[in-house]
Design an enzyme around this catalytic site. Structure first.
Site, short mmCIF file in Angstrom:
data_model
loop_
_atom_site.label_atom_id
_atom_site.label_comp_id
_atom_site.label_asym_id
_atom_site.label_seq_id
_atom_site.Cartn_x
_atom_site.Cartn_y
_atom_site.Cartn_z
CG ASP A 6 -2.09 0.92 1.11
OD1 ASP A 6 -2.33 1.44 0.00
OD2 ASP A 6 -2.77 1.16 2.12
NE ARG A 37 -4.16 6.96 -7.23
CZ ARG A 37 -4.09 6.64 -5.94
NH1 ARG A 37 -3.89 7.57 -5.04
NH2 ARG A 37 -4.24 5.39 -5.55
CG HIS A 45 -0.22 2.34 -9.34
ND1 HIS A 45 -0.45 1.85 -8.08
CD2 HIS A 45 -1.29 3.12 -9.63
CE1 HIS A 45 -1.62 2.32 -7.64
NE2 HIS A 45 -2.14 3.09 -8.56
CB SER A 53 -8.80 -5.34 -2.89
OG SER A 53 -9.42 -4.08 -3.12
CB THR A 54 -13.26 -7.92 -4.34
OG1 THR A 54 -13.12 -7.84 -2.91
CG2 THR A 54 -12.90 -9.31 -4.79
NE ARG A 91 -7.63 2.09 -5.42
CZ ARG A 91 -6.40 2.15 -4.94
NH1 ARG A 91 -5.41 2.47 -5.74
NH2 ARG A 91 -6.16 1.88 -3.67
CG LEU A 104 9.00 -17.18 -3.46
CD1 LEU A 104 9.18 -17.07 -1.95
CD2 LEU A 104 9.25 -15.82 -4.10
NE ARG A 141 -8.06 0.94 5.26
CZ ARG A 141 -7.80 2.23 5.41
NH1 ARG A 141 -7.94 2.80 6.57
NH2 ARG A 141 -7.38 2.95 4.38
CB SER A 201 -7.80 -3.55 3.04
OG SER A 201 -7.52 -2.32 3.66
C1 IPE Z 1 -5.46 -2.71 -0.23
O1 IPE Z 1 -5.08 -1.38 -0.41
C2 IPE Z 1 -5.44 -3.42 -1.54
C3 IPE Z 1 -4.12 -3.59 -2.16
C4 IPE Z 1 -2.98 -3.25 -1.66
C5 IPE Z 1 -4.17 -4.21 -3.45
P1 IPE Z 1 -6.15 -0.23 -0.57
O2 IPE Z 1 -5.38 1.04 -0.67
O3 IPE Z 1 -7.10 -0.51 -1.67
O4 IPE Z 1 -6.92 -0.33 0.81
P2 IPE Z 1 -7.95 0.66 1.50
O5 IPE Z 1 -9.08 0.88 0.54
O6 IPE Z 1 -7.23 1.94 1.80
O7 IPE Z 1 -8.38 -0.03 2.74
C1 IPE Z 2 -1.45 0.30 -3.38
O1 IPE Z 2 -1.27 1.68 -3.42
C2 IPE Z 2 -1.72 -0.28 -4.73
C3 IPE Z 2 -3.09 -0.76 -4.93
C4 IPE Z 2 -4.07 -0.69 -4.07
C5 IPE Z 2 -3.35 -1.35 -6.21
P1 IPE Z 2 -2.49 2.67 -3.43
O2 IPE Z 2 -2.88 2.97 -4.82
O3 IPE Z 2 -3.59 2.19 -2.56
O4 IPE Z 2 -1.81 3.95 -2.77
P2 IPE Z 2 -2.48 4.98 -1.77
O5 IPE Z 2 -3.09 4.21 -0.65
O6 IPE Z 2 -3.49 5.74 -2.56
O7 IPE Z 2 -1.35 5.82 -1.32
MG MG Z 3 -4.06 2.45 -0.59
#
Ligand code: IPE
Ligand code: IPE
Ligand code: MG
Length: 244
Positions: free
Chosen positions: A18, A31, A35, A63-64, A69, A129, A188, A190
């Site tokens: 995250d 953003r 990534h 995630s589901t 987004r 692995l 959390r 998530s």
């Molecule tokens: C959790 O991160 C999912 C992944 C890392 C793929 P999110 O950034 O989507 O989680 P929330 O929505 O802040 O809980």
């Molecule tokens: C994690 O980074 C990647 C995915 C959830 C796919 P985020 O995109 O959630 O980054 P933040 O939480 O917005 O910083």
């Molecule tokens: Mg995030």
């Protein structure tokens, strides 16, 4: 710099990768760049896990809930997975990585589904692995899918217990995660591995995922080494167990 391998390395590490967005924002970058850097980092962390002797690495990539987004970002995350498979498959294979997918394939575009299946198939005989890629994964959905299959197969009620349910999870043939790491400071889960994580050790760091390097992983492993895993028992029982 070579770091000493911690004495007790977790067999199974799971990571909620995250903070890509905030990493980018802090640098005035889009953003998408976060990534991209996150993906680069994944390569380093996989390598470090192989080096440390971790047997299973489970990564949360989509995630589901991430379908919520903006469509452009969803599309980007799909494209990133495609690109990573194209670019990294050969090297992952050469390094003995067995790729597995956990989550729902059916909602993913057919071309990407095929690519994921190909990557899993191509690496299925590797054993250094196991890399579980949680993509379109949700812990609640996983449990719902498991229950559906159990009912569909007409399993009698008397046979339903924790072991059976466990076998119907995506990770049914693997040990539970010992350590679940979350980067970027959120406290959390998530919807990640909610069944399998029942007795995992949790480690949260404020570091954003693109900056979570080998040293940071080493720090997490060191802290894991200081944790006392009681699994419901008392400290006295644990010391007795040591001498058995
Ligand atoms: C959790 O991160 C999912 C992944 C890392 C793929 P999110 O950034 O989507 O989680 P929330 O929505 O802040 O809980
Ligand atoms: C994690 O980074 C990647 C995915 C959830 C796919 P985020 O995109 O959630 O980054 P933040 O939480 O917005 O910083
Ligand atoms: Mg995030």
């Amino acid at each position: 710099m070579t770091l000493p391998v911690p004495e007790r390395v977790p067999r199974h590490i799971a990571i909620i990768m995250d903070g890509n967005g905030r990493w980018a924002k802090a640098r005035g970058l889009p953003r998408a760049e976060g990534h991209r850097q996150g993906t680069e980092n994944l390569r380093r962390i996989i390598r470090a896990c192989v080096e440390f002797g971790v047997e299973i690495l489970t990564i949360y990539a989509f995630s589901t809930e991430n379908w919520r987004r903006p469509p452009l970002e969803v599309r980007l995350l799909m494209t990133i997975l495609e690109t990573v498979i194209d670019r990294e498959l050969r090297e992952l294979n050469e390094n003995g990585v067995q790729i597995r997918h956990i989550g729902r394939l059916d909602q993913i575009a057919p071309a990407l589904q095929k690519k994921i299946q190909y990557a899993c198939d191509f690496t299925k005989n590797n054993h250094r692995l196991i890399l579980n890629v949680a993509f379109n994964y949700g812990g609640r959905d996983e449990i719902v899918q498991a229950v559906k299959r159990i009912v569909r197969e007409g399993i009698p009620v008397e046979q339903i217990n924790e072991d059976l349910l466990n076998r119907y999870m995506y990770t049914g043939d693997l040990p539970d995660p010992d350590l679940i790491i979350r980067t970027s400071g959120e406290l959390r889960i998530s919807n990640f591995l909610i069944w399998q994580g029942a007795y995992a050790e949790y480690y949260v760091t404020p570091t954003y995922w693109p900056d979570f390097n080998k040293d940071e992983l080493h720090k997490a492993l060191e802290e894991y080494n200081h944790r006392k895993r009681r699994f419901g028992k008392t400290d006295e029982q644990l010391s007795e167990d040591e001498f058995k």
